[in-house]
Design a protein around this motif. Structure first.
Motif, PDB file in Angstrom:
ATOM      1  N   PRO A   4       0.817  -1.220   0.000  1.00  0.00           N
ATOM      2  CA  PRO A   4       0.000   0.000   0.000  1.00  0.00           C
ATOM      3  C   PRO A   4       0.852   1.272   0.000  1.00  0.00           C
ATOM      4  O   PRO A   4       1.935   1.312   0.592  1.00  0.00           O
ATOM      5  CB  PRO A   4      -0.805  -0.112   1.300  1.00  0.00           C
ATOM      6  CG  PRO A   4      -0.685  -1.520   1.742  1.00  0.00           C
ATOM      7  CD  PRO A   4       0.610  -2.030   1.207  1.00  0.00           C
ATOM      8  N   LEU A   6      -0.032   5.349   0.759  1.00  0.00           N
ATOM      9  CA  LEU A   6      -1.016   6.379   1.093  1.00  0.00           C
ATOM     10  C   LEU A   6      -0.881   7.541   0.118  1.00  0.00           C
ATOM     11  O   LEU A   6       0.242   8.020  -0.136  1.00  0.00           O
ATOM     12  CB  LEU A   6      -0.788   6.907   2.513  1.00  0.00           C
ATOM     13  CG  LEU A   6      -1.459   6.195   3.687  1.00  0.00           C
ATOM     14  CD1 LEU A   6      -1.142   6.929   4.981  1.00  0.00           C
ATOM     15  CD2 LEU A   6      -2.959   6.088   3.503  1.00  0.00           C
ATOM     16  N   VAL A  31      -3.822   4.092  -1.877  1.00  0.00           N
ATOM     17  CA  VAL A  31      -4.887   4.251  -0.893  1.00  0.00           C
ATOM     18  C   VAL A  31      -5.113   5.756  -0.712  1.00  0.00           C
ATOM     19  O   VAL A  31      -4.440   6.413   0.087  1.00  0.00           O
ATOM     20  CB  VAL A  31      -4.511   3.611   0.464  1.00  0.00           C
ATOM     21  CG1 VAL A  31      -5.676   3.722   1.442  1.00  0.00           C
ATOM     22  CG2 VAL A  31      -4.091   2.158   0.277  1.00  0.00           C
ATOM     23  N   GLY A  70     -11.989   1.435  -6.525  1.00  0.00           N
ATOM     24  CA  GLY A  70     -11.215   1.893  -5.379  1.00  0.00           C
ATOM     25  C   GLY A  70     -12.092   2.477  -4.286  1.00  0.00           C
ATOM     26  O   GLY A  70     -13.324   2.439  -4.352  1.00  0.00           O
ATOM     27  N   LYS A  71     -11.438   3.040  -3.285  1.00  0.00           N
ATOM     28  CA  LYS A  71     -12.155   3.630  -2.158  1.00  0.00           C
ATOM     29  C   LYS A  71     -11.396   4.843  -1.668  1.00  0.00           C
ATOM     30  O   LYS A  71     -10.184   4.788  -1.453  1.00  0.00           O
ATOM     31  CB  LYS A  71     -12.280   2.600  -1.029  1.00  0.00           C
ATOM     32  CG  LYS A  71     -12.948   3.131   0.236  1.00  0.00           C
ATOM     33  CD  LYS A  71     -12.992   2.046   1.306  1.00  0.00           C
ATOM     34  CE  LYS A  71     -13.621   2.552   2.596  1.00  0.00           C
ATOM     35  NZ  LYS A  71     -13.663   1.502   3.640  1.00  0.00           N
ATOM     36  N   ILE A  73     -10.744   7.201   1.357  1.00  0.00           N
ATOM     37  CA  ILE A  73     -10.902   7.281   2.811  1.00  0.00           C
ATOM     38  C   ILE A  73     -11.031   8.752   3.189  1.00  0.00           C
ATOM     39  O   ILE A  73     -10.189   9.579   2.818  1.00  0.00           O
ATOM     40  CB  ILE A  73      -9.696   6.652   3.534  1.00  0.00           C
ATOM     41  CG1 ILE A  73      -9.598   5.167   3.188  1.00  0.00           C
ATOM     42  CG2 ILE A  73      -9.807   6.839   5.044  1.00  0.00           C
ATOM     43  CD1 ILE A  73      -8.297   4.536   3.608  1.00  0.00           C
ATOM     44  N   ILE A  90      -2.705   0.647   8.060  1.00  0.00           N
ATOM     45  CA  ILE A  90      -2.470   0.145   6.703  1.00  0.00           C
ATOM     46  C   ILE A  90      -1.050  -0.368   6.510  1.00  0.00           C
ATOM     47  O   ILE A  90      -0.804  -1.231   5.678  1.00  0.00           O
ATOM     48  CB  ILE A  90      -2.796   1.277   5.684  1.00  0.00           C
ATOM     49  CG1 ILE A  90      -4.288   1.628   5.753  1.00  0.00           C
ATOM     50  CG2 ILE A  90      -2.427   0.870   4.271  1.00  0.00           C
ATOM     51  CD1 ILE A  90      -4.651   2.885   4.998  1.00  0.00           C
ATOM     52  N   PRO A  92       1.636   1.294   5.227  1.00  0.00           N
ATOM     53  CA  PRO A  92       2.086   1.564   3.853  1.00  0.00           C
ATOM     54  C   PRO A  92       3.603   1.636   3.775  1.00  0.00           C
ATOM     55  O   PRO A  92       4.287   1.857   4.785  1.00  0.00           O
ATOM     56  CB  PRO A  92       1.467   2.931   3.555  1.00  0.00           C
ATOM     57  CG  PRO A  92       1.403   3.596   4.897  1.00  0.00           C
ATOM     58  CD  PRO A  92       1.126   2.499   5.885  1.00  0.00           C
ATOM     59  N   LYS A 172      -8.094  -2.466  -4.573  1.00  0.00           N
ATOM     60  CA  LYS A 172      -8.445  -2.224  -3.169  1.00  0.00           C
ATOM     61  C   LYS A 172      -7.473  -2.946  -2.255  1.00  0.00           C
ATOM     62  O   LYS A 172      -7.022  -4.042  -2.561  1.00  0.00           O
ATOM     63  CB  LYS A 172      -9.862  -2.718  -2.876  1.00  0.00           C
ATOM     64  CG  LYS A 172     -10.955  -1.709  -3.167  1.00  0.00           C
ATOM     65  CD  LYS A 172     -12.292  -2.256  -2.675  1.00  0.00           C
ATOM     66  CE  LYS A 172     -13.409  -1.290  -3.017  1.00  0.00           C
ATOM     67  NZ  LYS A 172     -14.732  -1.837  -2.634  1.00  0.00           N
ATOM     68  N   ILE A 173      -7.176  -2.325  -1.117  1.00  0.00           N
ATOM     69  CA  ILE A 173      -6.411  -3.043  -0.103  1.00  0.00           C
ATOM     70  C   ILE A 173      -7.343  -4.061   0.559  1.00  0.00           C
ATOM     71  O   ILE A 173      -8.557  -3.887   0.577  1.00  0.00           O
ATOM     72  CB  ILE A 173      -5.822  -2.084   0.955  1.00  0.00           C
ATOM     73  CG1 ILE A 173      -6.923  -1.222   1.593  1.00  0.00           C
ATOM     74  CG2 ILE A 173      -4.734  -1.235   0.368  1.00  0.00           C
ATOM     75  CD1 ILE A 173      -6.439  -0.444   2.787  1.00  0.00           C
ATOM     76  N   THR A 179     -13.953   4.995   7.259  1.00  0.00           N
ATOM     77  CA  THR A 179     -14.030   6.275   6.561  1.00  0.00           C
ATOM     78  C   THR A 179     -15.283   7.026   6.979  1.00  0.00           C
ATOM     79  O   THR A 179     -16.324   6.416   7.253  1.00  0.00           O
ATOM     80  CB  THR A 179     -14.021   6.078   5.036  1.00  0.00           C
ATOM     81  OG1 THR A 179     -14.108   7.361   4.394  1.00  0.00           O
ATOM     82  CG2 THR A 179     -15.194   5.236   4.565  1.00  0.00           C
TER      83      THR A 179
END
Length: 482
Positions: A4, A6, A31, A70-71, A73, A90, A92, A172-173, A179
């Motif tokens: 990941p 960020l 992410v 994706g998403k 946050i 996460i 990262p 996606k992770i 969120t």
């Protein structure tokens, strides 16, 4: 799939030419995270109109990412606390973001960079907001430019980097990360005063792209000759999309450059150069803000520290409400309140009126614009107001005082703009509408206007106000010599 990364999202709510997001997707699993932290912005937290825009832009960006798998946050609160929490959750390998240039943000970003580096994370930052970053253009002696013409010439010798490709998919992770929703940020006003703004703007990335295409098709060829006339709406109206990073200046720059080359049209090339010049002016504003960070609150020219400004709440309120008695000024201020936007020519007239006719400090006007503009941009706002006041870089000469009557007659000859925003004057003949106080009583009666009741008398008389302003500026010049 990779580890990941960020991606800290700020004023870059777009999929087209988003370097931090693009490179994160190349280097691992991106992410994206948006943190709403008013304290991070210090005294320059968003005004009401900009908050409305951010709500729409953020909702659109979140939806665009979701459609690609994706998403986004969304978090609320202290930036470092939220980033620290996400780093813990996460794990990262890096954090990427696109750079900002406001002095207070630069300082805080450097702190974030030091703290994230101490966590053994790679930190990469990118330019997504400007054609040229503030430190890239300098005089031969290394000093920053203070005159736009010289700055513009210098930029013409520098290449503008190419945009990165549009984001087309996300991964996606695996872990679920908490969120907030966009609504949780409470960006919308509790009392709905934004209905006209909502009708005026499509505050999405595609809305900005569509508006640019419309401008290109319908307005570009008349840009130079028509942009000063508010009723013609030849201006692009793209500034809020730039302010929130929904449009990339590099994309527009390279697109217009390429189109001008393929069209072999001298006319199109001239018009596009005039438009691109405005993008360079935007860069120039950031160049000045970066190198002269105190100009948001202090005049760049130290002489103006001694200027005798007036404190007149009644006059200031009349200006804010569009009740000065000068129709073009009032039309502009009402357009601003209702739509969050004002035509650039009218911005100059209204701000000159406040600073020179009313002698109210430019900082008061800058703060009102900050609160009410959907395209509120600290660099542009600061440069514009200091230019009008004569106190900044490349400033208008002190004796340049916009005459609100002749400006109205010249740039809104048929009073279309005035009639749109000051409807109580619609029935006045064009002979009198630019200066209603000179209208014969029988004509006022026929138009259903009672000066002082349905429309105000001028709060100051133009010639007297101009003479007072010139006297005040001459005093300042005289004090320089002693």
């Amino acid at each position: 799939m990779g580890e990941p990364i960020l991606v800290w999202i700020r004023k870059d709510l777009r999929l087209v030419d988003n370097p931090a997001l693009f490179h994160a997707l190349k280097d691992g699993i991106a992410v994206p995270v948006y943190i709403y932290d008013e304290d991070y912005e210090r005294e320059w937290s968003l005004g009401g109109a900009s908050k409305w825009w951010l709500h729409q832009a953020l909702s659109d960006f979140e939806s665009s990412i979701h459609k690609l798998g994706g998403k986004l946050i969304i978090r609320y609160g202290d930036t470092w606390s939220q980033l620290h929490e996400l780093i813990h959750e996460i794990k990262p390998k890096a954090i990427y973001w696109n750079r900002r240039y406001e002095p207070h943000i630069v300082e805080k970003d450097q702190q974030i960079e030091r703290m994230t580096s101490s966590k053994k994370l790679d930190v990469k930052t990118f330019n997504a907001h400007l054609l040229h970053e503030p430190w890239e253009i300098a005089q031969k002696n290394g000093n920053p430019y203070k005159v736009f013409t010289a700055y513009y010439k210098a930029t013409q010798k520098q290449l503008v980097s190419n945009p990165v490709p549009k984001i087309t998919q996300f991964s996606k992770i695996e872990r679920d990360v908490y969120t907030e929703s966009v609504s949780d940020l409470k960006l919308l006003p509790t009392i709905n005063w934004t209905h006209t703004i909502e009708k005026t703007w499509n505050a999405t990335e595609n809305g900005g792209i569509s508006l640019f295409k419309q401008f290109l098709k319908q307005k570009m060829m008349s840009y130079e000759s028509g942009r000063d006339f508010p009723a013609k709406s030849i201006h692009s109206s793209l500034s809020p999309y730039f302010a929130f990073g929904q449009l990339s200046p590099r994309v527009l720059y390279h697109y217009l450059l390429k189109k001008a080359q393929t069209m072999h049209s001298a006319s199109f090339q001239r018009q596009s150069e005039q438009f691109l010049r405005q993008l360079v002016w935007r860069d120039f504003a950031y160049h000045l803000l970066y190198h002269f960070p105190d100009t948001t609150v202090s005049s760049l020219n130290p002489l103006f520290t001694n200027f005798k400004w007036e404190k007149h709440e009644k006059h200031f309120n009349a200006w804010k409400k569009g009740q000065t008695g000068y129709p073009l000024v009032d039309a502009g201020m009402r357009q601003l309140w209702q739509t969050g936007f004002m035509h650039n020519r009218v911005r100059m007239v209204t701000s000159s009126f406040l600073v020179k006719h009313l002698l109210i400090h430019w900082k008061e006007g800058a703060q009102w614009f900050w609160d009410t503009l959907v395209d509120a941009d600290l660099a542009n706002n600061t440069l514009g107001w200091q230019w009008i006041a004569g106190s900044g870089a490349d400033a208008a000469p002190y004796f340049r005082i916009f005459n609100p009557i002749t400006q109205s007659e010249k740039f809104d000859h048929d009073a279309e703009y005035i009639k749109m925003w000051v409807p109580e004057l619609r029935n006045l003949p064009n002979t009198y509408i630019h200066k209603p106080w000179e209208t014969p009583q029988n004509v006022l009666n026929e138009a259903g206007i009672q000066l002082g009741e349905t429309y105000p008398f001028p709060i100051v008389e133009h010639k007297a106000a101009r003479a007072r302003a010139l006297e005040r500026y001459h005093e300042l010049k005289a004090s320089q010599k002693t």
